[in-house]
Scaffold this active site. Structure first.
Site, short mmCIF file in Angstrom:
data_model
loop_
_atom_site.label_atom_id
_atom_site.label_comp_id
_atom_site.label_asym_id
_atom_site.label_seq_id
_atom_site.Cartn_x
_atom_site.Cartn_y
_atom_site.Cartn_z
N ASP A 125 34.76 89.45 40.13
CA ASP A 125 34.80 88.39 39.22
C ASP A 125 33.48 88.22 38.41
O ASP A 125 32.66 89.35 38.23
CB ASP A 125 34.96 87.07 39.71
CG ASP A 125 36.25 86.26 39.09
OD1 ASP A 125 36.17 86.44 37.77
OD2 ASP A 125 36.78 85.45 39.78
N ASP A 147 42.63 83.75 32.47
CA ASP A 147 43.42 83.54 33.40
C ASP A 147 44.65 83.15 32.96
O ASP A 147 45.16 82.66 32.05
CB ASP A 147 42.91 82.35 34.30
CG ASP A 147 41.70 82.80 35.01
OD1 ASP A 147 41.24 83.75 34.89
OD2 ASP A 147 41.43 81.66 35.74
#
Ligand SMILES: *[C@@H]1O[C@H](CO)[C@@H](O)[C@H](O)[C@H]1NC(C)=O
Ligand SMILES: *[C@@H]1O[C@H](CO)[C@@H](O)[C@H](O)[C@H]1NC(C)=O
Ligand SMILES: *[C@@H]1O[C@H](CO)[C@@H](O)[C@H](O)[C@H]1NC(C)=O
Ligand SMILES: *[C@@H]1O[C@H](CO)[C@@H](O)[C@H](O)[C@H]1NC(C)=O
Ligand SMILES: *[C@@H]1O[C@H](CO)[C@@H](O)[C@H](O)[C@H]1NC(C)=O
Ligand SMILES: *[C@@H]1O[C@H](CO)[C@@H](O)[C@H](O)[C@H]1NC(C)=O
Ligand SMILES: *[C@@H]1O[C@H](CO)[C@@H](O)[C@H](O)[C@H]1NC(C)=O
Ligand SMILES: *[C@@H]1O[C@H](CO)[C@@H](O)[C@H](O)[C@H]1NC(C)=O
Ligand SMILES: *[C@@H]1O[C@H](CO)[C@@H](O)[C@H](O)[C@H]1NC(C)=O
Ligand SMILES: *[C@@H]1O[C@H](CO)[C@@H](O)[C@H](O)[C@H]1NC(C)=O
Ligand SMILES: *[C@@H]1O[C@H](CO)[C@@H](O)[C@H](O)[C@H]1NC(C)=O
Ligand SMILES: *[C@@H]1O[C@H](CO)[C@@H](O)[C@H](O)[C@H]1NC(C)=O
Length: 665
Positions: free
Chosen positions: A159, A226
C-alpha cells in the site's frame, strides 16, 4: 501543421487513443500469467481482521468450491500487526487478533491448498488511522520481505499510506512532490531477491500513472482510488481504466480493486455488471465480501455470480488481452466493451447504465465483426448460431449483456447465406445492412457466381451492367446510420462487401470563433495529436464555446432524426477523481457538439496515458477519440459549435478540451 480538410483514415477501433504507447520492461517472476484470484479481508472487515475471520473465510473458499474455480490467494489486509517492530527490527502480528501467529496462519492456509497473502505499506505507517499507529515497511524492505518469506507468504499487497516524505508523511497524498515509484522499486527488489516466489501487488491508487512504470516492478497495480460502497464507484473506476487497458498482459495486470460482490451493496444485476467488467478487463478477481463468519454467510445469488465459470474463463483466458471500451452512448445510457479471446473468439459486454430495464441492441460492427457463427449470451442463458449484424436482449437496470462469440466474419462482409432468396430464386434480400453514418458515399462490391449469365444487376430497383466477363460489381450506395438497411439484389450475389465513406479531420484550429475564456493552446511536441494544439476553457460557468463552418459532401436533410453523421471527437481529459473519488468524482467531463443548432452531449472518460503529476502535459495533452452519431447535418455548410451547453451548474461545468473533429461523410 494541418492543412484544412486533411484526409483522415477511419480508425478501426471506434474508441481509441493517440500518443505514447511506450511499454516498459516487465517483471518476469513467472507468476500471474493469468490474473490472480482470491479473497481479501479489507472490503468487508476493513482494518480489523482476526484469526477466526480468516479461518472461516478461507475454509469457506474451499467449502463453496471457489478454490477449484481458481480463487487461490487468501490475503489478510491492514490491521494484522503490532504497532511497533520487534527488538530485532522485524514486523510482527498482533497476538490479540492472531493468537496462533502468522506462521501458523500460513500453514493453515497452505493446508487448505490455498496461497497466503500478506500486506504491508511503502510508507512509515500502514493504512490504519487512529490509535495505535502501525509501523510501515519504508526503509525495512529487505527485512520485511525476508520475514514474509519465512512465514510462507505467496503474495504481498503493498500500500501507499504515510509515504510522502516531503509533506512529513500525511496519511494519504494524492499529489506528492516525488513519485511513490522508488518505494515500489525497493520492495520489488527485496521480494524478487527472496528464494520463495511471491506475487507483488502494487497499490498506490493510480498516483503517478503506474501503468507506465509498475509492470516492471509488480504483477498487478491499482489504477484507481479505492472502490467504495455506492454504485457510482463502478463507472468511476471503468472511466479511469479506459485509456490504460492496453498496458495489461500476462504477468502484469491492471487492478480495478477488490470485488464488492456479496457485500449487500449492489443489486444482483449490478453485481453481474461489476464482476463481468472486472473479469474481462483482466483485473485480479479478489473477493471482498464475507463468505462466511459467525454472523454472516454470502448469498446464493452472489456466490453464483462469483462462481460463473464462463466469466472466470474470460478472465483467465490464455491470450491475456484486456477488453477495451469500444463505444459509449452518453444520452442513451449504455456502452460497449470487448476484447479478443483465445481460439479466435471475442468477449463483448454491453452495460445498461440506466435505472430501468431495457431491450438493447448490440450492433456487431461496433466491435469490428459482421457475423458470429456461434454466440453465447452468458447471463441470458441463450446460445445461437449464425447471428448476423446485431443481437438484442433485455438488460436489467444497471445490468449487462455478456456475449462470447466465435467463428467470426469481419465487419462489412455479407454472404448469400445471410440473405433471404425470393421463391423464384431471382432476388436476394439482405435485411440487416449496417450503416455507421448516414451517407450516400458508401461503396458496395458484389461478387456473382462464375457461371452467371446475367449481365444486368438490379440493386434496390436501380440497374447496373456487369463489365464484360466480370463477376464483380462495385457501386456507390446510400445507407442510413442503422443496422436495418435493406438491400435487394437481382440476381443473388455470392458475397457482398460494404466499405464506409471516407472522413475528414477538422482540427481545433479551424474553430476560430471563440467566446469568453475559450482559448486555443498549443501543445508540447508530439502531444495533442494529431493537431498539436487544443481548445481549453470550453463550457464553464459562462458556457464558453468554439465554432466553425464545416462542409460535408452528403448528408441527411438536416432535420432532427435524419441528418445523422458519425463523428470522432478528439479530446483531452485528465480530470482524475482521486480526492473526489469518495464523493462526486466520475473521471469524466462533458462536451457538447451542436450541429446547426442540434446539440448532442457526450460524457468522455479519461484520456491521459502519462503521469498526472510529472509528465510535461500532466496527461492533459494525451488525445482520446470518442465516436458518436451527431444529428443535424445537411449537405454543404454546417455550423458546428463545441462547448458544454446546459452544464453551467454541473459539478464540473468545464468541458473536456477539444483537439478536433473527424467527420465520416
Ligand atoms: C474476530 O472478529 C469477529 C467479527 O468482528 C468477532 O466476532 C470476534 O470476536 C473477533 N475475534 C477476536 C479474537 O478478536
Ligand atoms: C512504539 O514506538 C513508539 C516510538 O518509538 C513509542 O512511542 C511507543 O510507545 C511504542 N509503542 C508501543 C506499544 O510499544
Ligand atoms: C526477530 O524477533 C522475532 C520475535 O521476537 C522472532 O520471531 C524472529 O525470528 C526474529 N528474527 C530474526 C531474524 O532474528
Ligand atoms: C423487450 O422486448 C420484449 C419482446 O419484444 C417485450 O415483450 C418486452 O416488453 C420488452 N421489454 C422492454 C423493457 O422494453
Ligand atoms: C463458421 O461459419 C460458417 C458460416 O458463416 C460455416 O460455414 C462454418 O461451418 C462455421 N465453422 C465452424 C467451425 O463452426
Ligand atoms: C439455461 O438454459 C438451459 C436450456 O434452456 C436450461 O436447462 C438451464 O436450466 C438454464 N440455466 C439457467 C441457469 O437458467
Ligand atoms: C458523395 O456522393 C455524392 C453523390 O451521392 C457525390 O456527388 C460526391 O462526389 C461524393 N463525395 C465524395 C467525397 O465521395
Ligand atoms: C451455377 O452453378 C450453381 C452451382 O454450381 C448452380 O446451382 C446454378 O444453377 C448455376 N447457374 C447457372 C445460371 O448456370
Ligand atoms: C470472355 O470470356 C471468354 C471465355 O472465357 C473469352 O473467350 C473472351 O475472350 C472473353 N472476352 C473478353 C472481352 O475478355
Ligand atoms: C475568465 O478569465 C478571467 C481572467 O483569467 C477570469 O477572471 C474569469 O473568471 C474567467 N471567467 C470564467 C467564466 O472562468
Ligand atoms: C429527409 O427528411 C424526411 C422527413 O423527415 C425523410 O422522410 C427523408 O427520408 C429524409 N431524407 C434523407 C435523405 O434523409
Ligand atoms: C454531465 O452532464 C450530466 C447531464 O447534465 C450531468 O448529470 C453530469 O453530472 C455531468 N458530468 C459532470 C462531470 O459534470
Amino acid at each position: 501543421m494541418y492543412a484544412e480538410n486533411v484526409k483522415w483514415g477511419l480508425l478501426l477501433d471506434l474508441f481509441s487513443f493517440l500518443g505514447s504507447n511506450a511499454l516498459s520492461p516487465r517483471l518476469d517472476n513467472g507468476l500471474a500469467l493469468t490474473p490472480p484470484m482470491g479473497w481479501n479481508s479489507y472490503n468487508h472487515y476493513s482494518c480489523s481482521p482476526n484469526e477466526s475471520i480468516i479461518h472461516s473465510n478461507a475454509q469457506a473458499l474451499v467449502d463453496f468450491g471457489l478454490d477449484t474455480l481458481g480463487y487461490h490467494y487468501v490475503t489478510i489486509d491492514c490491521g494484522w500487526t503490532l504497532p511497533n517492530r520487534t527488538a530485532n527490527g522485524t514486523l510482527t502480528w498482533s497476538p490479540e487478533r492472531f493468537p496462533n501467529g502468522y506462521p501458523a496462519m500460513g500453514e493453515f492456509i497452505h493446508s487448505l491448498g490455498l496461497g497466503f497473502g500478506v500486506y504491508s505499506d511503502g510508507g512509515v505507517q500502514m493504512c490504519m488511522t487512529g490509535d495505535p499507529v502501525q509501523t510501515g515497511s519504508l526503509g525495512y524492505e529487505q527485512i520485511d520481505a525476508a520475514t514474509f518469506t519465512s512465514w510462507g507468504a505467496d503474495l504481498l499487497k503493498y500500500d501507499n499510506c504515510f509515504s510522502d516524505a516531503a509533506l512529513d508523511y500525511p496519511d494519504v497524498s494524492y499529489t506528492p512532490s516525488t513519485s511513490p515509484q522508488p518505494h515500489y522499486i525497493s520492495m520489488s527488489a527485496a521480494v524478487t531477491a527472496q528464494p520463495r516466489p511471491m506475487i507483488f501487488q502494487i497499490c498506490d491508487w493510480g498516483v503517478d500513472f503506474p501503468s507506465l512504470w509498475a509492470p516492471d516492478l509488480g504483477n498487478t497495480w491499482r489504477i484507481t482510488n479505492d472502490i467504495t460502497g455506492v454504485w457510482s464507484t463502478i463507472p468511476r473506476i471503468l472511466n479511469q481504466a479506459v485509456p490504460q487497458t492496453s498496458f495489461a498482459g500476462p504477468g502484469h495486470w491492471l487492478d480495478l480493486d477488490m470485488l464488492q460482490v456479496g457485500n449487500d451493496i449492489f443489486t444482483v444485476e449490478e453485481e453481474k455488471t461489476h464482476f463481468t467488467t472486472w473479469a474481462i478487463l483482466k483485473s485480479p478477481l479478489t473477493i471482498g465480501g464475507a463468505l462466511k463468519d459467525s454472523y454472516t454467510i454470502m448469498s446464493e445469488a452472489s456466490l453464483a455470480i462469483l462462481s460463473n465459470e464462463d466469466v472466470i474463463s474470460y478472465n483467465q483466458d490464455s491470450l491475456g488481452v484486456a477488453a477495451s471500451l469500444k463505444r459509449k452512448w452518453t444520452e442513451e445510457g449504455y456502452e460497449v466493451w470487448a476484447g479478443p479471446l483465445s481460439g479466435e473468439r471475442m468477449v463483448i459486454a454491453l452495460i445498461n447504465w440506466m435505472d430501468v430495464e431495457r431491450n438493447l441492441t448490440l450492433d456487431f460492427p461496433v466491435v469490428g465483426i459482421q457475423k458470429a457463427g456461434t454466440l453465447k449470451d452468458v447471463w441470458g442463458n441463450v446460445t445461437q448460431e449464425d447471428v448476423v449484424t446485431s443481437y438484442e436482449s433485455t438488460i436489467g437496470a444497471h445490468g449487462v449483456m455478456l456475449l462470447e462469440v466465435g467463428n467470426l466474419t469481419a465487419e462489412g462482409i455479407y454472404d448469400v447465406s445471410d440473405a433471404t432468396i425470393s421463391e423464384d430464386g431471382t432476388t436476394a434480400t439482405f435485411s440487416q445492412i449496417y450503416g455507421l453514418t448516414t451517407s450516400s458515399n458508401y461503396t458496395a462490391q458484389f461478387s456473382f457466381p462464375t457461371n452467371t449469365t446475367d449481365t444486368t444487376v438490379v440493386v434496390n430497383s436501380i440497374s447496373y451492367k456487369l463489365a464484360c466477363n466480370s463477376t464483380m460489381l462495385t457501386i456507390p450506395l446510400s445507407l442510413s446510420a442503422s443496422s436495418q438497411n435493406i438491400l435487394s439484389v437481382n440476381p443473388p450475389p455470392k458475397t457482398l462487401q460494404i466499405t464506409a465513406p471516407g472522413s475528414n479531420l477538422y482540427p481545433s484550429t479551424l474553430f476560430t470563433t471563440l467566446t469568453g475564456n475559450a482559448t486555443e493552446t498549443s501543445c508540447l511536441t508530439d502531444l495533442c495529436q494529431p493537431v498539436g494544439s487544443k481548445i481549453s476553457f470550453l463550457g464553464g460557468p459562462t458556457s464558453n464555446t468554439a465554432s466553425a463552418i464545416i462542409t460535408v459532401p452528403s448528408a441527411g436533410n438536416g432535420t432532427a432524426g435524419t441528418g445523422h453523421k458519425y463523428v470522432e471527437v478528439y479530446f483531452c481529459n485528465n480530470d482524475i477523481a482521486l480526492a473526489t473519488s469518495w464523493t462526486t468524482g466520475t473521471n469524466t467531463r462533458n462536451l457538447t457538439i451542436g450541429v446547426n443548432g442540434v446539440v448532442t452531449r457526450i460524457e468522455v472518460p479519461l484520456a491521459g496515458r502519462s503521469s498526472e503529476l510529472f509528465s510535461p502535459g500532466k496527461g492533459w495533452m494525451d488525445t482520446g477519440i470518442f465516436g458518436v452519431l451527431l444529428d443535424g447535418w445537411k449537405e454543404g455548410e454546417n455550423e458546428v459549435v463545441v462547448g458544454n451547453v446546459g452544464g453551467e451548474m454541473d459539478v464540473q461545468s468545464w468541458a473536456a478540451d477539444f483537439v478536433g473533429l473527424g467527420v465520416v461523410w
